[in-house]
Scaffold this motif. Structure first.
Motif, PDB file in Angstrom:
ATOM      1  N   MET A   5       0.863  -1.175   0.000  1.00  0.00           N
ATOM      2  CA  MET A   5       0.000   0.000   0.000  1.00  0.00           C
ATOM      3  C   MET A   5       0.900   1.226   0.000  1.00  0.00           C
ATOM      4  O   MET A   5       1.591   1.494   0.972  1.00  0.00           O
ATOM      5  N   ILE A   8      -2.596   6.765  -0.486  1.00  0.00           N
ATOM      6  CA  ILE A   8      -3.837   7.028   0.237  1.00  0.00           C
ATOM      7  C   ILE A   8      -4.478   8.227  -0.449  1.00  0.00           C
ATOM      8  O   ILE A   8      -3.838   9.260  -0.633  1.00  0.00           O
ATOM      9  N   GLN A  45       5.607   7.584   0.309  1.00  0.00           N
ATOM     10  CA  GLN A  45       4.155   7.459   0.413  1.00  0.00           C
ATOM     11  C   GLN A  45       3.493   8.517  -0.451  1.00  0.00           C
ATOM     12  O   GLN A  45       3.868   9.680  -0.404  1.00  0.00           O
ATOM     13  N   GLY A  63      -7.008   3.562   1.169  1.00  0.00           N
ATOM     14  CA  GLY A  63      -5.657   3.070   0.930  1.00  0.00           C
ATOM     15  C   GLY A  63      -5.641   2.273  -0.365  1.00  0.00           C
ATOM     16  O   GLY A  63      -6.502   1.427  -0.587  1.00  0.00           O
TER      17      GLY A  63
END
Length: 114
Positions: A5, A8, A45, A63
């Motif tokens: 993952m 987001i 991220q 996510g």
């Protein structure tokens, strides 16, 4: 099946206001700044702001799991009991996304890079 993952995405109603808030929160400027999406990158991220997220069925942050083959990933999740929320779509440059939800209503996003 997944590379992890790494993204987001937040559905937002006021993109300019959300961009200002997340720029302050994250301490960085967007790496992508378009009318349809604003994206930030912090420590590997990706954080995205989607002004159309609510109309796509997003009720909160989602996510997104990065996968090599989104079609087989969606098929496998549907076969395991997930329900489609957003069908596979090209969100630009050949990048594909989809959203499913599990039996408890939790959303799971999938992204396949171009």
């Amino acid at each position: 099946m997944t590379e992890g993952m790494k993204t987001i995405i937040y559905p937002v109603k006021d993109l300019a206001r959300a961009k200002a808030l997340y720029s302050e929160l994250l301490g960085v400027e967007p790496v992508m700044d378009e009318a349809y999406y604003v994206g930030f990158r912090v420590g590997g991220q990706d954080i995205g702001l989607d002004p159309h997220g609510h109309s796509k069925g997003m009720t909160g942050p989602v996510g997104f799991w990065h996968v090599d083959d989104i079609r087989s990933a969606v098929s496998a999740l549907l076969g395991a009991g997930a329900e489609a929320v957003q069908d596979i779509q090209d969100v630009g440059g050949g990048k594909l996304t989809a959203i499913v939800k599990d039996s408890d209503g939790n959303t799971i996003g999938l992204i396949q890079a171009a």
